[in-house]
Design a protein around this motif. Structure first.
Motif, PDB file in Angstrom:
ATOM      1  N   VAL A  30       3.947 -11.870  -1.844  1.00  0.00           N
ATOM      2  CA  VAL A  30       4.366 -11.199  -0.614  1.00  0.00           C
ATOM      3  C   VAL A  30       3.423 -11.610   0.509  1.00  0.00           C
ATOM      4  O   VAL A  30       2.343 -12.150   0.257  1.00  0.00           O
ATOM      5  CB  VAL A  30       4.370  -9.664  -0.796  1.00  0.00           C
ATOM      6  N   TYR A  31       3.863 -11.368   1.747  1.00  0.00           N
ATOM      7  CA  TYR A  31       3.026 -11.775   2.875  1.00  0.00           C
ATOM      8  C   TYR A  31       3.184 -10.821   4.043  1.00  0.00           C
ATOM      9  O   TYR A  31       4.090  -9.974   4.055  1.00  0.00           O
ATOM     10  CB  TYR A  31       3.339 -13.220   3.285  1.00  0.00           C
ATOM     11  N   GLU A  32       2.312 -10.991   5.013  1.00  0.00           N
ATOM     12  CA  GLU A  32       2.392 -10.267   6.276  1.00  0.00           C
ATOM     13  C   GLU A  32       1.910 -11.208   7.378  1.00  0.00           C
ATOM     14  O   GLU A  32       1.044 -12.056   7.125  1.00  0.00           O
ATOM     15  CB  GLU A  32       1.488  -9.013   6.280  1.00  0.00           C
ATOM     16  N   THR A 180      23.092  -9.268   9.862  1.00  0.00           N
ATOM     17  CA  THR A 180      22.032  -8.535   9.157  1.00  0.00           C
ATOM     18  C   THR A 180      20.766  -8.589  10.008  1.00  0.00           C
ATOM     19  O   THR A 180      20.276  -7.570  10.483  1.00  0.00           O
ATOM     20  CB  THR A 180      21.775  -9.105   7.745  1.00  0.00           C
ATOM     21  N   GLU A 181      20.246  -9.821  10.211  1.00  0.00           N
ATOM     22  CA  GLU A 181      19.041 -10.012  11.026  1.00  0.00           C
ATOM     23  C   GLU A 181      18.908 -11.495  11.326  1.00  0.00           C
ATOM     24  O   GLU A 181      19.773 -12.287  10.961  1.00  0.00           O
ATOM     25  CB  GLU A 181      17.806  -9.477  10.285  1.00  0.00           C
ATOM     26  N   GLY A 182      17.838 -11.876  12.016  1.00  0.00           N
ATOM     27  CA  GLY A 182      17.568 -13.290  12.266  1.00  0.00           C
ATOM     28  C   GLY A 182      16.849 -13.891  11.066  1.00  0.00           C
ATOM     29  O   GLY A 182      16.465 -13.171  10.142  1.00  0.00           O
ATOM     30  N   THR A 183      16.635 -15.205  11.085  1.00  0.00           N
ATOM     31  CA  THR A 183      15.958 -15.867   9.959  1.00  0.00           C
ATOM     32  C   THR A 183      14.559 -15.289   9.753  1.00  0.00           C
ATOM     33  O   THR A 183      14.087 -15.216   8.631  1.00  0.00           O
ATOM     34  CB  THR A 183      15.805 -17.377  10.207  1.00  0.00           C
ATOM     35  N   SER A 184      13.907 -14.896  10.859  1.00  0.00           N
ATOM     36  CA  SER A 184      12.547 -14.352  10.744  1.00  0.00           C
ATOM     37  C   SER A 184      12.326 -13.270  11.798  1.00  0.00           C
ATOM     38  O   SER A 184      11.246 -13.164  12.371  1.00  0.00           O
ATOM     39  CB  SER A 184      11.520 -15.471  10.909  1.00  0.00           C
ATOM     40  N   ASN A 185      13.371 -12.476  12.041  1.00  0.00           N
ATOM     41  CA  ASN A 185      13.267 -11.441  13.077  1.00  0.00           C
ATOM     42  C   ASN A 185      14.427 -10.451  12.947  1.00  0.00           C
ATOM     43  O   ASN A 185      15.398 -10.710  12.257  1.00  0.00           O
ATOM     44  CB  ASN A 185      13.270 -12.086  14.465  1.00  0.00           C
ATOM     45  N   ILE A 204      17.871  -5.666   5.098  1.00  0.00           N
ATOM     46  CA  ILE A 204      17.023  -6.309   6.121  1.00  0.00           C
ATOM     47  C   ILE A 204      15.559  -5.956   5.914  1.00  0.00           C
ATOM     48  O   ILE A 204      15.230  -4.967   5.250  1.00  0.00           O
ATOM     49  CB  ILE A 204      17.421  -5.886   7.569  1.00  0.00           C
ATOM     50  N   LEU A 205      14.702  -6.779   6.517  1.00  0.00           N
ATOM     51  CA  LEU A 205      13.280  -6.457   6.515  1.00  0.00           C
ATOM     52  C   LEU A 205      13.038  -5.327   7.525  1.00  0.00           C
ATOM     53  O   LEU A 205      13.593  -5.357   8.622  1.00  0.00           O
ATOM     54  CB  LEU A 205      12.440  -7.683   6.902  1.00  0.00           C
ATOM     55  N   HIS A 206      12.225  -4.368   7.120  1.00  0.00           N
ATOM     56  CA  HIS A 206      11.914  -3.250   8.005  1.00  0.00           C
ATOM     57  C   HIS A 206      10.809  -3.702   8.959  1.00  0.00           C
ATOM     58  O   HIS A 206       9.625  -3.541   8.679  1.00  0.00           O
ATOM     59  CB  HIS A 206      11.495  -2.029   7.192  1.00  0.00           C
TER      60      HIS A 206
END
Ligand code: PLP
Length: 285
Positions: A30-32, A180-185, A204-206
């Motif tokens: 995982v990453y941030e 859903t969302e963007g590739t990285s947003n 989606i990513l929160h």
């Protein structure tokens, strides 16, 4: 550049990870990404909490406490003299010394932790935000746990390549007819002053930036509606934009070749970007 790997600060060319690392073999990590403004960390607590959740969902152990993580982030910012930019953090399930689908025993295999900085002077003043960007829509064929911030980024990477080949800047992902969302947003539209973005779920990513932007919008008495929207609705909206830790609030002015609104960044996105940057500078640590 000085980087951090498993307890050590090293010149980047000396930092090494095993070829058996499960992050490398299986994308088991995982990453941030945390942004840096004025040499300080934006929303560190939000990123630390999401990291803890990602690790928990994958039954992974944290290699250190949140306090220690904060110290490592600050130390790297200081050592590399970062005023504006990002810090990338990755934790994988480590290296059991062979390839096996079964998770290794966490008592005998320690997680791998890596951090590095990305120096981006002018990140907040990005001229692209004044022009806006174009996106294409592509089918969302990612796995069903997009709420976990894993390092499986091949499809988002392919999506960005599809956009590039089509002469666009990025891609929005569509599932069952809805974005859903963007590739990285995270993706948004604005209609009649109302800010519309998909509700949180495993789809989606929160986004940490999403949470902050929606909070600031509500505090500024702007109306927010958390629901899905289609590409057609987005093309016919007054404005569109996306949010992420590295791009903050970014206007989207073209979707699949069709101009959104006036074809120029709109007032709501511009205002949210300004509020987000101001508030983030105030609360960065
Ligand atoms: N959605 C996806 C798929 C992402 O990869 C990201 C960021 O990398 C985001 C949304 C935005 O999240 P955040 O605002 O926490 O950067």
């Amino acid at each position: 550049r000085t980087v951090y790997v498993n307890g050590e600060y090293l010149p980047e060319e000396e930092a090494k990870v095993s070829i058996f690392d499960r992050g490398f073999l299986m994308a088991d990590g995982v990453y941030e990404v945390t942004s840096v403004l004025d040499g300080k960390l934006v929303d560190f607590e939000g990123h630390a909490k999401r990291l803890e959740r990602s690790l928990g969902e994958l039954e992974m152990k944290a290699p250190c406490t949140t306090g220690e993580l904060l110290e490592i982030h600050r130390e790297l910012v200081a050592r590399n003299g970062i005023e504006e930019g990002m810090i990338y953090l990755q934790i994988t399930r480590g290296s059991p010394g062979d390839r096996d689908f079964v998770f290794p025993d966490p008592e005998t295999t320690a997680p791998t932790i890596v951090l590095f900085t990305q120096n981006k002077p002018g990140l907040a003043d990005n001229p692209v935000a004044k022009q806006g960007i174009s996106v294409i829509s592509i089918e969302d064929i990612r796995w069903g746990r997009r709420d976990i911030k894993t390092v499986q980024l091949l499809y988002p990477s392919m999506g960005k390549m599809m956009a590039k080949k089509a002469g666009a800047d990025d891609a929005w992902l569509v599932e069952d007819g809805k974005v859903t969302e963007g590739t990285s947003n995270n993706a948004y539209i604005v209609k009649g002053g109302k800010i519309i973005t998909r509700a949180l779920s495993n789809d989606i990513l929160h986004g940490i930036t999403r949470a902050a932007v929606l909070r600031f919008a509500r505090e500024a008495q702007m109306e927010v509606e958390e629901r899905s929207f289609s590409i057609e609705e987005a093309q016919g909206a007054d404005e569109a934009f996306f949010t992420s830790a590295s791009a903050f609030v970014m206007p989207v002015v073209k979707i699949d070749g069709a101009e959104v609104g006036t074809g120029k960044p709109g007032p709501v996105a511009a205002r949210l970007r300004e509020i987000y940057l101001d508030e983030s500078r105030k609360t960065a640590i």
